[in-house]
Every structure is written in structure tokens, then in C-alpha cells.
Design a protein around this motif. Structure first.
Motif, short mmCIF file in Angstrom:
data_model
loop_
_atom_site.label_atom_id
_atom_site.label_comp_id
_atom_site.label_asym_id
_atom_site.label_seq_id
_atom_site.Cartn_x
_atom_site.Cartn_y
_atom_site.Cartn_z
N UNK A 65 -2.27 20.12 -1.34
CA UNK A 65 -3.57 19.82 -0.74
C UNK A 65 -3.44 20.03 0.77
N UNK A 66 -4.58 20.07 1.45
CA UNK A 66 -4.55 20.15 2.90
C UNK A 66 -3.97 18.84 3.45
N UNK A 67 -3.03 18.95 4.35
CA UNK A 67 -2.37 17.76 4.91
C UNK A 67 -3.40 16.85 5.57
N UNK A 68 -3.34 15.58 5.18
CA UNK A 68 -4.24 14.56 5.71
C UNK A 68 -3.47 13.24 5.69
N UNK A 69 -2.72 13.00 6.76
CA UNK A 69 -1.84 11.83 6.83
C UNK A 69 -2.62 10.54 6.63
N UNK A 70 -3.77 10.42 7.28
CA UNK A 70 -4.56 9.19 7.17
C UNK A 70 -4.99 8.94 5.72
N UNK A 71 -5.38 9.99 5.03
CA UNK A 71 -5.78 9.84 3.63
C UNK A 71 -4.59 9.44 2.76
N UNK A 72 -3.43 10.02 3.04
CA UNK A 72 -2.23 9.65 2.31
C UNK A 72 -1.88 8.19 2.51
N UNK A 73 -1.95 7.75 3.75
CA UNK A 73 -1.64 6.35 4.07
C UNK A 73 -2.64 5.42 3.39
N UNK A 74 -3.91 5.81 3.33
CA UNK A 74 -4.92 4.97 2.67
C UNK A 74 -4.60 4.79 1.18
N UNK A 75 -4.14 5.86 0.54
CA UNK A 75 -3.75 5.74 -0.88
C UNK A 75 -2.59 4.76 -1.01
N UNK A 76 -1.59 4.89 -0.13
CA UNK A 76 -0.44 3.98 -0.19
C UNK A 76 -0.86 2.54 0.10
N UNK A 77 -1.75 2.36 1.07
CA UNK A 77 -2.20 1.02 1.40
C UNK A 77 -2.89 0.36 0.20
N UNK A 78 -3.75 1.11 -0.46
CA UNK A 78 -4.43 0.56 -1.62
C UNK A 78 -3.42 0.14 -2.68
N UNK A 79 -2.50 1.05 -3.00
CA UNK A 79 -1.52 0.75 -4.04
C UNK A 79 -0.61 -0.41 -3.62
N UNK A 80 -0.20 -0.44 -2.36
CA UNK A 80 0.68 -1.50 -1.88
C UNK A 80 0.01 -2.86 -1.97
N UNK A 81 -1.27 -2.92 -1.63
CA UNK A 81 -2.00 -4.19 -1.70
C UNK A 81 -2.13 -4.69 -3.13
N UNK A 82 -1.99 -3.77 -4.09
CA UNK A 82 -2.06 -4.15 -5.50
C UNK A 82 -0.67 -4.39 -6.09
N UNK A 83 0.38 -4.29 -5.23
CA UNK A 83 1.73 -4.61 -5.68
C UNK A 83 2.62 -3.44 -6.02
N UNK A 84 2.28 -2.23 -5.61
CA UNK A 84 3.10 -1.06 -5.91
C UNK A 84 4.24 -0.95 -4.88
N UNK A 85 5.49 -1.21 -5.28
CA UNK A 85 6.60 -1.29 -4.32
C UNK A 85 6.92 0.01 -3.60
N UNK A 86 6.84 1.15 -4.27
CA UNK A 86 7.17 2.41 -3.61
C UNK A 86 6.15 2.74 -2.51
N UNK A 87 4.90 2.39 -2.75
CA UNK A 87 3.88 2.60 -1.73
C UNK A 87 4.15 1.71 -0.52
N UNK A 88 4.53 0.48 -0.77
CA UNK A 88 4.86 -0.45 0.32
C UNK A 88 6.05 0.10 1.12
N UNK A 89 7.05 0.61 0.42
CA UNK A 89 8.22 1.19 1.08
C UNK A 89 7.82 2.38 1.96
N UNK A 90 6.96 3.24 1.45
CA UNK A 90 6.52 4.39 2.23
C UNK A 90 5.74 3.95 3.47
N UNK A 91 4.93 2.92 3.34
CA UNK A 91 4.22 2.40 4.52
C UNK A 91 5.21 1.89 5.56
N UNK A 92 6.25 1.20 5.10
CA UNK A 92 7.28 0.72 6.03
C UNK A 92 7.96 1.87 6.75
N UNK A 93 8.26 2.92 6.03
CA UNK A 93 8.90 4.09 6.64
C UNK A 93 7.97 4.75 7.65
N UNK A 94 6.69 4.84 7.32
CA UNK A 94 5.70 5.42 8.25
C UNK A 94 5.65 4.61 9.54
#
Length: 110
Positions: A65-94
């Protein structure tokens, strides 16, 4: 055939699984990244956290897809708030890469 039946019934897990199969060209399906993105998007709309995680990665990296960092982060944020650990880890790395060490540690400690 059974997975497609579940996808037609709007089963988020089956939709996410079919997306992975298209993305990797496995289970006898052709490699079809646009179809995979479409299915992951559908699975995410149906609430599948793994689909949010995978879409987050694709948009963050611009993979298929066309690179869209903000959109990627929003997907991770949603998943992390619902308890998805890999998404939370990626947010930490970001956050770490952006120099926000304190917020990075908070993400990684959860």
C-alpha cells in the motif's frame, strides 16, 4: 470452501486468515496483495485485532500500500487498546525511534 463460507458469513477470523493466504500465496491461492489488503481491511472493520496489526505494519512500512505512517500507527493504537501485545510493542518501538523514551517504556511495560 469452508473458509470462504465463513468469510461470506462475515467471520473476522476467517477473513483475516484468507487475507494471509492471499498475501503469501498459500493454500493453493495466487499471491494477491491487493486482495489481502482488502480482506484485512474487512476483517479490521469486523473487529479482528490481528488484521489491525497487519494493516498497521503494511501502512507503516508502505508494503503493498502507499506508505502512511499515521494510518499504520492508528491501526496499532486501536489493536493495542484492545489488548493486542504485538501492536503495543510496535507502538513502543515507534516512540523510541521518535525519541519519546518515557512513552516507549510505558508501551513496552504494559
Amino acid at each position: 470452501a469452508l473458509v470462504r463460507k465463513r468469510v461470506d458469513a462475515r467471520d473476522p477470523k476467517a477473513t483475516q486468515m484468507l487475507a494471509c493466504a492471499y498475501y503469501h500465496g498459500s493454500y493453493g491461492l495466487p499471491l494477491d496483495i491487493p486482495r489481502a489488503i482488502e480482506l484485512w481491511t474487512e476483517a479490521a472493520h469486523l473487529g479482528d485485532l490481528e488484521a489491525h496489526y497487519k494493516l498497521g505494519y503494511r501502512y507503516y512500512e508502505g508494503e503493498g500500500v502507499k506508505k502512511d505512517v499515521a494510518r499504520g500507527v492508528k491501526h496499532w493504537q486501536y489493536a493495542a487498546m484492545q489488548g493486542h501485545p504485538e501492536s503495543r510493542d510496535n507502538l513502543g518501538c515507534c516512540e523510541y525511534l521518535n525519541g519519546n523514551d518515557e512513552l516507549a517504556v510505558r508501551h513496552l511495560m504494559i
